[in-house]
Scaffold this motif. Sequence first.
Motif, short mmCIF file in Angstrom:
data_model
loop_
_atom_site.label_atom_id
_atom_site.label_comp_id
_atom_site.label_asym_id
_atom_site.label_seq_id
_atom_site.Cartn_x
_atom_site.Cartn_y
_atom_site.Cartn_z
N GLY A 40 -6.41 4.55 -14.11
CA GLY A 40 -5.28 4.87 -13.25
C GLY A 40 -4.92 3.72 -12.33
N LEU A 41 -5.77 2.72 -12.21
CA LEU A 41 -5.45 1.53 -11.42
C LEU A 41 -4.31 0.78 -12.10
N GLN A 42 -3.38 0.27 -11.32
CA GLN A 42 -2.20 -0.38 -11.87
C GLN A 42 -2.40 -1.89 -11.92
N PHE A 43 -2.86 -2.39 -13.08
CA PHE A 43 -3.01 -3.83 -13.28
C PHE A 43 -1.68 -4.39 -13.77
N ALA A 75 0.84 -1.20 0.00
CA ALA A 75 0.00 0.00 0.00
C ALA A 75 0.87 1.25 0.00
N ALA A 76 0.65 2.13 -0.95
CA ALA A 76 1.38 3.40 -1.03
C ALA A 76 0.62 4.48 -0.27
N ARG A 77 1.27 5.61 -0.09
CA ARG A 77 0.64 6.72 0.63
C ARG A 77 -0.37 7.47 -0.22
N LYS A 78 -0.26 7.32 -1.53
CA LYS A 78 -1.18 8.01 -2.44
C LYS A 78 -1.44 7.10 -3.64
N PRO A 79 -2.48 7.38 -4.42
CA PRO A 79 -2.79 6.53 -5.57
C PRO A 79 -1.59 6.38 -6.50
N LEU A 80 -1.45 5.18 -7.06
CA LEU A 80 -0.35 4.89 -7.96
C LEU A 80 -0.53 5.55 -9.32
N GLY A 81 -1.74 5.90 -9.66
CA GLY A 81 -2.02 6.57 -10.92
C GLY A 81 -3.29 7.38 -10.79
#
Length: 332
Positions: A185-188, A117-123
Motif C-alpha cells: 500500500g506504500l506509494q513508490f 503528508a496526507a491526513r490518512k494513508p495513501l493506500g
Amino acid sequence: MDDHETAGGEPAGPVPTSPTGRVPEWVLHEAAGRPVQSVPWRSDRAGPARRRGRTVLRALVVVPLVILLSLGAAVLVGPSSWPWRPVAPEAAPPAAPSVTPPTLTTPPDRPTAGREAARKPLGRPLPAPPEGGAHAFIALQADGVTPVAYDPCRPVYYVIRPDNAPAGGDQAVHEAFARLSEVTGLQFRYDGVSDESTTLDRPIFQPERYGDRWAPVLVAWESEEQNPALAGDTVGQAGSVAVSLGDGPRVFVTGTVSLDAGRMPEILAMRDGAATARAIILHEIGHLVGLAHVDDGEQLMYPEARREVPDFAPGDLTGLAVLGDGPCVPEL
C-alpha cells in the motif's frame, strides 16, 4: 539474499560519528550474528541487504546474501534518533505587544516538516494470507514489537542512476517497485534519473540536488570499484535510514539499492533470467522496507534465491502487510 558481512566479523567501512563527534557504540544484531552500529544522535541506517551466487544446482539458482555493516548502509537497531527540536531565531529585544513574535524555523539538517503528508494513508496493504508464514523485521520501535517502517501517508520516491544499466534492468526495477506498492500500500513513485556518484555514505537530505524533501531512494547499477561490497559473488545490496523526532516513532525516510552491473547481465541472459532478476530485486527492496531474513526456504526472504519462489510468499506478505501499516508522522 541478504546483507554483507566481513570475513572477520568486523563492520566494513569507517566508523561513523555523531554531529558532536561521538563515536557510536557497537551492538549485536541477533539475526546476523554480527556487530551493528547504534548512533546516539538518532539516525538509524537499516541494513544493507544483498544477494549473491553463481552456482546452478538442479535448476536452482542459489543467491546467498549477507549483511553489510558499512557507514553507507548499516543496520542501526539501538534506541537512537535525532533529538530534533524546532529552532527559534535569536531572541529580539522586548517590543510592544503589537509586534509579531518570532516564528519557528526548520533546522538545516532536514526538510520542512510534513511535505506531501496526507491526513490518512495513501493506500492499504493487501490482507495478510490467513495461513501466515515466517517473517522477521530489521528494526523495531522502542516497544520491541512494532517494526520501523516508511510513512504510509506520503509517497516514497525513487530515482535510478542509469550508468551501466543492463538491457531490461530498469524495467525489472520498475516492476519490482510496482509489486511492492501493490503489496504494502506504500506509494513508490519513480522520480527520474540521478547523477549521484555512489550509494555509500549518502546524505539523506540533499536540498541542492532534490529540493526541500528527503532524498529519494537511490537505485544504482554499480561496479566493484564503485561499491567494493559487490566484490566476488555479491550482486546486490539494499537498506534504509530511519529518523525520529525526540521520543517519537522512528520512520524510514530514504534508502539505497545497489545492483551489480557486471553480474546482472549474466543473470538476465539465463533461462528465466528476467524472473530471477525480478526476484532478486524484490528480495532487496523487501529489505529496503524493513524485512529481514527468515529460515523458511518457502519464503522469498530466505537467504537463497530459488526459481520455485519467484515472488513474495505468504510469510513475506504477512510481514509486508505490517510494514505497510506503519504510523503517519507528519512532523518529520
